[in-house]
Motif scaffolding. Structure first.
Motif, PDB file in Angstrom:
ATOM      1  N   SER A   1       0.892  -1.325  -0.064  1.00 32.71           N
ATOM      2  CA  SER A   1      -0.042   0.059   0.059  1.00 32.71           C
ATOM      3  C   SER A   1       1.006   1.233   0.101  1.00 32.71           C
ATOM      4  CB  SER A   1      -0.934  -0.133   1.266  1.00 32.71           C
ATOM      5  OG  SER A   1      -0.164   0.142   2.429  1.00 32.71           O
ATOM      6  N   LYS A   2       0.458   2.271  -0.412  1.00 26.64           N
ATOM      7  CA  LYS A   2       1.362   3.612  -0.723  1.00 26.64           C
ATOM      8  C   LYS A   2       1.397   4.192   0.758  1.00 26.64           C
ATOM      9  CE  LYS A   2      -0.680   4.840  -5.189  1.00 26.64           C
ATOM     10  NZ  LYS A   2      -1.499   5.865  -6.043  1.00 26.64           N
ATOM     11  N   GLN A   3       0.363   4.081   1.501  1.00 21.21           N
ATOM     12  CA  GLN A   3       0.705   4.578   3.025  1.00 21.21           C
ATOM     13  C   GLN A   3       1.872   3.639   3.842  1.00 21.21           C
ATOM     14  OE1 GLN A   3      -2.205   3.526   1.838  1.00 21.21           O
ATOM     15  NE2 GLN A   3      -3.001   5.907   1.140  1.00 21.21           N
ATOM     16  N   HIS A   4       1.938   2.416   3.340  1.00 24.86           N
ATOM     17  CA  HIS A   4       2.920   1.509   4.049  1.00 24.86           C
ATOM     18  C   HIS A   4       3.958   0.884   3.198  1.00 24.86           C
ATOM     19  CE1 HIS A   4      -0.446   1.962   6.838  1.00 24.86           C
ATOM     20  NE2 HIS A   4       0.552   1.902   7.752  1.00 24.86           N
ATOM     21  N   GLN A   5       4.959   1.541   2.794  1.00 23.86           N
ATOM     22  CA  GLN A   5       5.870   1.019   1.888  1.00 23.86           C
ATOM     23  C   GLN A   5       6.674  -0.046   2.620  1.00 23.86           C
ATOM     24  OE1 GLN A   5       6.234   1.344  -1.299  1.00 23.86           O
ATOM     25  NE2 GLN A   5       4.545   3.091  -1.506  1.00 23.86           N
ATOM     26  N   TYR A   6       7.566  -0.980   1.915  1.00 22.13           N
ATOM     27  CA  TYR A   6       8.311  -1.682   2.823  1.00 22.13           C
ATOM     28  C   TYR A   6       9.484  -1.130   3.504  1.00 22.13           C
ATOM     29  CZ  TYR A   6       5.979  -5.521  -0.181  1.00 22.13           C
ATOM     30  OH  TYR A   6       4.946  -6.169  -0.674  1.00 22.13           O
ATOM     31  N   GLU A   7       9.772  -1.711   4.494  1.00 22.30           N
ATOM     32  CA  GLU A   7      10.947  -1.120   5.208  1.00 22.30           C
ATOM     33  C   GLU A   7      11.942  -2.085   5.278  1.00 22.30           C
ATOM     34  OE1 GLU A   7       9.808   0.260   9.085  1.00 22.30           O
ATOM     35  OE2 GLU A   7       8.604   1.988   8.133  1.00 22.30           O
ATOM     36  N   TYR A   8      13.354  -1.827   5.051  1.00 18.03           N
ATOM     37  CA  TYR A   8      14.435  -2.760   5.193  1.00 18.03           C
ATOM     38  C   TYR A   8      15.338  -2.599   5.929  1.00 18.03           C
ATOM     39  CZ  TYR A   8      12.637  -3.531   0.396  1.00 18.03           C
ATOM     40  OH  TYR A   8      11.816  -3.511  -0.794  1.00 18.03           O
ATOM     41  N   ASP A   9      15.835  -3.809   6.698  1.00 25.46           N
ATOM     42  CA  ASP A   9      16.852  -3.764   7.775  1.00 25.46           C
ATOM     43  C   ASP A   9      18.373  -4.033   7.241  1.00 25.46           C
ATOM     44  OD1 ASP A   9      15.041  -3.048   9.859  1.00 25.46           O
ATOM     45  OD2 ASP A   9      14.447  -5.096  10.073  1.00 25.46           O
TER      46      ASP A   9
ATOM     47  N   LYS B   1      16.029   2.582   6.849  1.00 22.46           N
ATOM     48  CA  LYS B   1      15.107   1.485   6.619  1.00 22.46           C
ATOM     49  C   LYS B   1      14.009   1.931   5.442  1.00 22.46           C
ATOM     50  CE  LYS B   1      14.837  -0.197  11.356  1.00 22.46           C
ATOM     51  NZ  LYS B   1      13.998  -0.416  12.572  1.00 22.46           N
ATOM     52  N   VAL B   2      13.620   3.177   5.173  1.00 25.19           N
ATOM     53  CA  VAL B   2      12.950   3.401   4.411  1.00 25.19           C
ATOM     54  C   VAL B   2      13.257   3.662   3.096  1.00 25.19           C
ATOM     55  CG1 VAL B   2      10.866   4.941   3.558  1.00 25.19           C
ATOM     56  CG2 VAL B   2      11.053   4.598   5.887  1.00 25.19           C
ATOM     57  N   SER B   3      12.899   2.801   1.705  1.00 23.59           N
ATOM     58  CA  SER B   3      13.702   2.846   0.561  1.00 23.59           C
ATOM     59  C   SER B   3      13.224   4.163  -0.042  1.00 23.59           C
ATOM     60  CB  SER B   3      13.289   1.925  -0.195  1.00 23.59           C
ATOM     61  OG  SER B   3      14.026   1.988  -1.442  1.00 23.59           O
ATOM     62  N   PRO B   4      14.384   4.676  -0.713  1.00 17.51           N
ATOM     63  CA  PRO B   4      14.060   6.052  -1.583  1.00 17.51           C
ATOM     64  C   PRO B   4      12.949   5.897  -2.556  1.00 17.51           C
ATOM     65  CG  PRO B   4      16.295   5.277  -1.845  1.00 17.51           C
ATOM     66  CD  PRO B   4      15.910   4.461  -0.826  1.00 17.51           C
ATOM     67  N   PHE B   5      12.790   4.699  -2.912  1.00 15.07           N
ATOM     68  CA  PHE B   5      11.941   4.428  -4.047  1.00 15.07           C
ATOM     69  C   PHE B   5      10.998   3.208  -3.499  1.00 15.07           C
ATOM     70  CE2 PHE B   5      16.244   2.679  -4.974  1.00 15.07           C
ATOM     71  CZ  PHE B   5      15.910   1.520  -4.522  1.00 15.07           C
ATOM     72  N   ALA B   6       9.783   3.146  -4.297  1.00 16.16           N
ATOM     73  CA  ALA B   6       8.676   1.972  -3.989  1.00 16.16           C
ATOM     74  C   ALA B   6       9.240   0.866  -4.662  1.00 16.16           C
ATOM     75  CB  ALA B   6       7.579   2.457  -4.690  1.00 16.16           C
ATOM     76  N   SER B   7       8.816  -0.177  -3.752  1.00 14.97           N
ATOM     77  CA  SER B   7       9.411  -1.710  -4.181  1.00 14.97           C
ATOM     78  C   SER B   7       8.103  -2.323  -4.838  1.00 14.97           C
ATOM     79  CB  SER B   7       9.861  -2.453  -3.059  1.00 14.97           C
ATOM     80  OG  SER B   7      10.856  -1.686  -2.433  1.00 14.97           O
ATOM     81  N   VAL B   8       8.434  -3.239  -5.690  1.00 16.90           N
ATOM     82  CA  VAL B   8       7.347  -4.281  -6.431  1.00 16.90           C
ATOM     83  C   VAL B   8       7.944  -5.410  -6.711  1.00 16.90           C
ATOM     84  CG1 VAL B   8       5.997  -4.447  -8.651  1.00 16.90           C
ATOM     85  CG2 VAL B   8       6.361  -2.081  -7.786  1.00 16.90           C
TER      86      VAL B   8
END
Length: 380
Positions: free
Chosen positions: A240-248, A256-263
């Motif tokens: 969802s646009k409100q909850h993008q994936y966060e990476y550790d 943690k928050v990626s500078p671009f959206a993941s798919v």
């Protein structure tokens, strides 16, 4: 004689006093010099230790990750796939496993040897967390499983590209991975995934930046068969646009928050258009059925074409700007946000920008005046 002697002795005394003064002054200078030398030596030692310390720290930072692997690595590539990303693709994984079980049952009826085990392969090791998360995924959803196929996770610290070159890639049924984003890893992984799907019928699930969908190599490798009789059955799953994936990061550093959206870029089969048309809705329904009960702001979306991916706003149809242009856009957005919040930083930034602009203008005027004077001298 005594007088003469007294004169000589007084002269000797004066000479002795002079020598003592010179000695004292030279001793003082020597002490001062020795102190300076000692101080300089201490400072040099300290600075040398600081430099060595910095070098040691930098070396530790660079080798803390790279030293653990028998192949080249990049610190910025070591970000682990989040749990939620695996949950999002679970219904499609189960769809693949169910189909495999049906094929196995048909093979048993025909007395053809088959195994009721499926191997999921992730070639990019990082810290090895992916193997644990994938095992946990199937245990967590055990009650919702549609197939009885047992799962084996193939996730080891191996040189993936060496395995490809030597043709020693572990045998597997499904490829699920989040490839490194630097250099040409994404393209090489995509080529491998498509070849495995076409040659061995192995579906792939690749978690990559959304801009990959607009790359020429993606169109060439994946979408080349569109409009033809046989092509890849593609799906795209986005958070969802409100909850993008966060990476550790394994070392607990980085953003943690990626500078671009993941798919998730998914290829389920390489087959005829008619088969794809008849099964696409089945896949979509399985996905919706799984995720609808927990419908909230974090519910992922699924589409089956690049056009629909653009339509839902998961990727932009515009050409991606170069790094310099993206940096300028980011700065402009930061200034706008600062101005909206009433931050004094926005005014300072604007004044600085105006000053820089005025400086460039004045520099340009001076250069213009110089050229004009030079031309006048030549005419004379």
């Amino acid at each position: 004689m005594k007088e003469g002697c007294s004169i000589i002795s007084s002269g000797d005394k004066k000479e002795k006093r002079k020598r003592k003064k010179r000695k004292r002054s030279s001793d003082t200078d020597c002490k001062s010099n020795s102190n300076n030398i000692a101080t300089n030596t201490t400072n040099n030692t300290t600075s040398a230790q600081e430099v060595d310390g910095k070098k040691t720290t930098e070396k530790k930072k660079s080798t803390s990750i790279t030293g653990k692997y028998p192949y080249p690595t990049d610190y910025n590539d070591h970000f682990e796939t989040p749990v939620r990303a695996y949950d999002d693709i679970y219904p499609l994984l189960e769809y693949v496993l169910t189909n495999k079980q049906k094929c196995n049952e048909k093979a048993k009826k025909k007395e053809i040897g088959s195994s009721n085990e499926a191997t999921i392969y992730d070639p990019y090791y990082c810290a090895g967390r992916a193997g644990t998360l994938l095992n946990d995924l199937f245990q967590r959803h055990q009650s919702k499983r549609l197939s009885s196929t047992s799962i084996r996770i193939q996730h080891e610290k191996r040189d993936f590209y060496k395995d490809m070159k030597q043709k020693t890639v572990p045998n597997h049924d499904i490829l699920v991975t989040n490839p490194p984003y630097s250099e040409d890893h994404k393209e090489r992984c995509l080529e491998f995934a498509v070849n495995q799907l076409k040659e061995h019928g192995r579906p792939f699930f690749l978690l990559m930046p959304n801009y990959i969908a607009m790359k020429e190599y993606f169109r060439t490798i994946v979408l080349f068969g569109e409009g033809k009789k046989k092509r890849i059955q593609t799906f795209y799953i986005t958070p969802s646009k409100q909850h993008q994936y966060e990476y550790d990061h394994p070392e607990g550093t980085g953003h943690k928050v990626s500078p671009f959206a993941s798919v998730w870029f998914i290829g389920l089969s390489y087959t005829d258009n008619e088969v794809i048309k008849s099964t696409n809705q089945v896949v979509m329904d399985a996905f919706t059925k799984f995720h609808t009960p927990s419908s909230n702001s974090s519910t992922p979306q699924i589409v089956s074409s690049l056009q629909n991916l653009i339509r839902i706003g998961a990727v932009s149809a515009e050409k991606r700007k170069n790094p310099r242009q993206r940096k300028k856009m980011k700065q402009a957005m930061q200034r706008t946000a600062a101005a909206a919040s009433g931050s004094p930083g926005a005014n300072i930034s604007n004044k600085q920008q105006q000053a820089n602009s005025q400086k460039r203008k004045s520099d340009g005027d001076r250069q213009k005046d110089k050229r004009t004077k030079s031309k006048k001298r030549k005419i004379r």
